[in-house]
Scaffold this motif. Structure first.
Motif, PDB file in Angstrom:
ATOM      1  N   HIS A  93      67.347-122.908  24.849  1.00 10.95           N
ATOM      2  CA  HIS A  93      67.463-122.269  26.768  1.00 10.95           C
ATOM      3  C   HIS A  93      66.478-121.067  26.818  1.00 10.95           C
ATOM      4  CE1 HIS A  93      71.801-124.913  26.905  1.00 10.95           C
ATOM      5  NE2 HIS A  93      72.115-123.493  25.990  1.00 10.95           N
ATOM      6  N   ARG A 122      67.841-119.007  30.712  1.00 11.65           N
ATOM      7  CA  ARG A 122      68.825-120.585  31.983  1.00 11.65           C
ATOM      8  C   ARG A 122      68.658-121.667  30.844  1.00 11.65           C
ATOM      9  NH1 ARG A 122      63.810-121.260  35.410  1.00 11.65           N
ATOM     10  NH2 ARG A 122      64.717-122.895  35.662  1.00 11.65           N
ATOM     11  N   SER A 124      69.771-124.481  32.989  1.00 14.37           N
ATOM     12  CA  SER A 124      69.126-125.558  33.293  1.00 14.37           C
ATOM     13  C   SER A 124      68.509-125.418  34.823  1.00 14.37           C
ATOM     14  CB  SER A 124      70.708-126.755  34.346  1.00 14.37           C
ATOM     15  OG  SER A 124      71.216-126.246  35.545  1.00 14.37           O
ATOM     16  N   ASP A 125      67.936-126.478  34.974  1.00 15.18           N
ATOM     17  CA  ASP A 125      66.994-126.240  36.330  1.00 15.18           C
ATOM     18  C   ASP A 125      67.380-126.305  38.254  1.00 15.18           C
ATOM     19  OD1 ASP A 125      64.612-125.846  35.432  1.00 15.18           O
ATOM     20  OD2 ASP A 125      64.356-128.112  34.323  1.00 15.18           O
ATOM     21  N   GLU A 126      68.990-127.182  37.578  1.00 13.35           N
ATOM     22  CA  GLU A 126      69.767-126.927  38.688  1.00 13.35           C
ATOM     23  C   GLU A 126      70.519-125.794  39.828  1.00 13.35           C
ATOM     24  OE1 GLU A 126      72.211-129.401  40.013  1.00 13.35           O
ATOM     25  OE2 GLU A 126      70.078-130.675  38.362  1.00 13.35           O
ATOM     26  N   SER A 222      76.186-124.027  40.207  1.00 17.18           N
ATOM     27  CA  SER A 222      75.759-124.763  40.214  1.00 17.18           C
ATOM     28  C   SER A 222      76.269-125.600  41.920  1.00 17.18           C
ATOM     29  CB  SER A 222      74.882-126.302  39.515  1.00 17.18           C
ATOM     30  OG  SER A 222      75.856-126.787  38.991  1.00 17.18           O
ATOM     31  N   ASP A 226      78.734-126.077  36.847  1.00 20.56           N
ATOM     32  CA  ASP A 226      78.319-125.643  35.906  1.00 20.56           C
ATOM     33  C   ASP A 226      77.981-124.738  36.360  1.00 20.56           C
ATOM     34  OD1 ASP A 226      79.078-127.938  34.869  1.00 20.56           O
ATOM     35  OD2 ASP A 226      77.607-129.420  35.520  1.00 20.56           O
ATOM     36  N   ALA A 228      74.177-122.059  35.577  1.00 21.15           N
ATOM     37  CA  ALA A 228      73.168-122.690  35.455  1.00 21.15           C
ATOM     38  C   ALA A 228      71.874-121.939  34.657  1.00 21.15           C
ATOM     39  CB  ALA A 228      72.068-122.859  36.533  1.00 21.15           C
TER      40      ALA A 228
END
Length: 241
Positions: A93, A122, A124-126, A222, A226, A228
């Motif tokens: 990450h 980070r 995820s990019d959600e 998100s 989840d 993010a």
């Protein structure tokens, strides 16, 4: 079904605003020290390194504290780190820091006011739709009332992200003291006054970041709930108006 934050953990409005603004270049997030007419502005967001978390278990804590270092030097058991109750996807990450600037004068001397205002992992990019405090393992949300805060302490103004399963090896360089004073440690220096420790035997990492005496660990959720992003600020978003 869309995620809804628990009222006992949800970020209050000022903190939620700050957590979004501090990673938006050009945003004003405060005023300079002793210069209320000078804005503090986010100048850039910088990716400083990556973090390997093969276990999916994440520590967000100080890499050491004064009492822990003393126990370690005497060969006594040290306290367990503050591991988050939430699990993240195992893998690699990105670690990012938000830089701010707010020039000011103090005792006749000019300062540029450049600081790291927050550090983000980070996941995820959600898009993040809401923020909540991240509980540690063993902490009970039922004991919190709306408005209560929970987090970690950092005597030396240093926090870290680390793989929990490799904590003993990863934190060892920060626990070497002679006569109560730290000795130079073999770590990798990174932008934003960060340091990195790698444990190749477990393919895991620890990355430090600047933080004022500790703080709240914020989970950016998100729409589906989840995680993010995980953020620790340097103090501003942790103080309620």
């Amino acid at each position: 079904m869309e995620w809804v934050a628990d009222a006992r953990l949800a970020a209050w409005p000022e903190a939620a605003w700050y957590l979004e603004a501090v990673f938006t270049p050009g945003s004003q997030v405060g005023t300079a020290y002793d210069a209320p007419t000078t804005p503090v502005v986010v100048t850039r967001v910088e990716e400083v390194t990556s973090l390997r978390v093969p276990s999916g278990r994440l520590v967000v804590d100080a890499p050491w504290d004064d009492d822990d270092a003393s126990r370690y030097e005497r060969g006594q058991p040290t306290r367990p780190p503050r591991e988050l109750a939430v699990r993240i996807p195992a893998g690699v990450h990105r670690v990012e820091v938000a830089w701010t600037a707010g020039p000011y004068e103090f005792m006749g001397e000019q300062f540029d006011g450049v600081e790291v205002a927050a550090t983000r992992l980070r996941i995820s990019d959600e898009p993040v739709v809401g923020w909540e405090m991240g509980l540690g393992v063993g902490e009970d949300v039922a004991r919190l009332e709306p408005g209560d805060a929970t987090g970690f302490g950092a005597d030396a103004n240093v926090g870290c992200f680390a793989d929990a399963a490799a904590w003993t090896a990863l934190s060892a360089p920060f626990r070497t003291f002679v006569g109560g004073s730290p000795v130079p440690r073999d770590t990798e220096c990174l932008p934003g006054w960060c340091e990195k420790v790698r444990d190749e035997s477990q393919q895991a990492d620890l990355v430090t970041f600047a933080v004022e005496l500790g703080g709240i660990v914020w989970l950016g959720r998100s729409r589906t709930g989840d995680v993010a992003a995980i953020v620790v600020t340097s103090g501003l978003a942790d103080a309620k108006a």
